[in-house]
Design an enzyme around this catalytic site. Structure first.
Site, PDB file in Angstrom:
ATOM      1  N   LEU A   6      -4.040 -36.897 -59.876  1.00 30.86           N
ATOM      2  CA  LEU A   6      -5.286 -37.444 -60.388  1.00 30.86           C
ATOM      3  C   LEU A   6      -6.368 -37.209 -59.349  1.00 30.86           C
ATOM      4  CD1 LEU A   6      -7.164 -39.213 -62.142  1.00 30.86           C
ATOM      5  CD2 LEU A   6      -6.115 -41.224 -61.065  1.00 30.86           C
ATOM      6  N   ILE A   7      -7.471 -36.576 -59.757  1.00 32.04           N
ATOM      7  CA  ILE A   7      -8.585 -36.334 -58.844  1.00 32.04           C
ATOM      8  C   ILE A   7      -9.882 -36.796 -59.484  1.00 32.04           C
ATOM      9  CG2 ILE A   7      -8.594 -33.910 -59.594  1.00 32.04           C
ATOM     10  CD1 ILE A   7      -9.861 -33.217 -56.862  1.00 32.04           C
ATOM     11  N   GLY A   9     -14.197 -37.110 -59.565  1.00 33.54           N
ATOM     12  CA  GLY A   9     -15.405 -36.370 -59.208  1.00 33.54           C
ATOM     13  C   GLY A   9     -15.255 -34.866 -59.283  1.00 33.54           C
ATOM     14  N   GLY A  13     -18.613 -28.781 -57.287  1.00 30.40           N
ATOM     15  CA  GLY A  13     -18.302 -28.752 -55.873  1.00 30.40           C
ATOM     16  C   GLY A  13     -16.847 -28.839 -55.494  1.00 30.40           C
ATOM     17  N   ILE A  14     -16.569 -29.656 -54.493  1.00 26.45           N
ATOM     18  CA  ILE A  14     -15.234 -29.754 -53.914  1.00 26.45           C
ATOM     19  C   ILE A  14     -14.219 -30.224 -54.944  1.00 26.45           C
ATOM     20  CG2 ILE A  14     -13.833 -31.001 -52.217  1.00 26.45           C
ATOM     21  CD1 ILE A  14     -16.391 -31.099 -50.444  1.00 26.45           C
ATOM     22  N   GLY A  15     -14.578 -31.213 -55.740  1.00 23.90           N
ATOM     23  CA  GLY A  15     -13.647 -31.733 -56.744  1.00 23.90           C
ATOM     24  C   GLY A  15     -13.277 -30.697 -57.773  1.00 23.90           C
ATOM     25  N   SER A 138     -15.841 -37.779 -44.577  1.00 22.58           N
ATOM     26  CA  SER A 138     -16.897 -36.922 -44.052  1.00 22.58           C
ATOM     27  C   SER A 138     -16.908 -37.063 -42.539  1.00 22.58           C
ATOM     28  CB  SER A 138     -18.244 -37.370 -44.624  1.00 22.58           C
ATOM     29  OG  SER A 138     -19.328 -36.818 -43.913  1.00 22.58           O
ATOM     30  N   TYR A 151     -24.909 -44.282 -45.961  1.00 27.46           N
ATOM     31  CA  TYR A 151     -23.801 -43.385 -46.328  1.00 27.46           C
ATOM     32  C   TYR A 151     -22.724 -43.415 -45.248  1.00 27.46           C
ATOM     33  CZ  TYR A 151     -21.318 -38.992 -47.212  1.00 27.46           C
ATOM     34  OH  TYR A 151     -20.346 -38.041 -47.425  1.00 27.46           O
TER      35      TYR A 151
END
Length: 288
Positions: A6-7, A9, A13-15, A138, A151
């Site tokens: 399960l992923i 986003g 991009g990255i997702g 990050s 952030y």
């Protein structure tokens, strides 16, 4: 062996790239996003690369949507092997200038969102006595940066949560926890930050004008040519995530490039993958 993954986003991009690469390797991938009206890029890439995956709605800020999605996965597959908490939102604005609503939104997406997803999958992973939770953080979760403090605070919180969970989930329940820590990446992430800052009034206080002009001037140096040389591509980060997933002994943290290692060196040089500190805490408190 194919895994059920399960992923979150995955609209861009990255997702998106991670979901497609995992599907290319034959895994059973559930690629989720908050708004299914934004699935066109993923659909295009799936068709172009001739892979199969399951696209589902999941809003990390909505417990009902999380449980609905996970219940379907369990009904279909009887297990979840890997959760990749990738959904996130950046934010540029000095703390004093940010509204509490904005601050709460950034914390909710980047910190409480992963918590909601972790809490929803952990009972199944505990019952099967195996699992891997991969939290996309990050370098901003290690090093604080000017006008990114909200952030960074959210990512620092995610790092603290993940480091703490890593001390006990694996020895007691067979669940590994890992952090992925990218730096500059060629996505729409940065552009959307600038657009949001400008759309909400830009510099709201003249006292902050020199700071913001300096910072935005710095961001303006990120030309496409510069990004191509200095930034990583989503496919690069996806490869690190998949390498983490396939690691027979998953580490706590995976800095994604030599550049991110250099940027965080003053904090991470003694223990770049977090394994020494994890072992020290386990031994000192749990005798593990």
């Amino acid at each position: 062996m194919a895994k059920v993954i399960l992923i979150t986003g995955t609209s861009t991009g990255i997702g998106l790239e991670t979901a497609v690469q995992l599907a290319e390797q034959g895994h059973q991938v559930y690629a989720t996003m908050r708004d299914l009206n934004k699935r066109s890029l993923l659909d295009t890439e799936v068709e172009k690369r001739n892979v199969k995956l399951n696209i589902r709605q999941l809003d990390v800020q909505d417990e009902k949507s999380i449980h609905t999605c996970i219940s379907e996965i369990i009904s279909n597959e009887s297990r979840i092997d890997v959760l990749i908490n990738n959904a996130g939102a950046g934010f540029i604005k000095p703390m004093e200038q940010a509204s509490m609503e904005e601050i709460q939104q950034v914390m909710d997406v980047n910190f409480y969102g992963p918590i909601r997803c972790c809490k929803a999958v952990m009972p199944y992973m505990r019952n099967q006595k195996s699992g891997h939770i991969i939290n996309v953080s990050s370098v901003g979760g290690i090093v604080g940066s000017p006008v990114n403090e909200i952030y960074c605070a959210a990512k620092f919180a995610l790092e603290g949560l993940s480091e703490s969970l890593a001390t006990y989930l694996e020895p007691y329940f067979g669940i590994n926890i890992s952090l992925i820590e990218p730096g500059g990446t060629i996505t729409e992430f940065g552009n959307s930050l600038t657009e949001y800052f400008e759309s909400t009034g830009g510099i709201l206080n003249d006292d902050y004008k020199p700071l913001m002009e300096t910072y935005m001037g710095y961001r303006a140096t990120f030309t496409d040519e510069f990004k191509e040389k200095a930034f990583q591509k989503p496919s690069d980060i996806a490869a690190v995530i998949i390498g983490c997933m396939n690691d027979p002994h998953p580490k706590v943290r995976y800095l994604t490039s030599e550049g991110t290692l250099a940027f965080t060196k003053l904090k991470t040089s003694l223990d770049p993958d977090g394994e020494l500190l994890k072992a020290q805490v386990r031994k000192g408190i749990l005798n593990k």
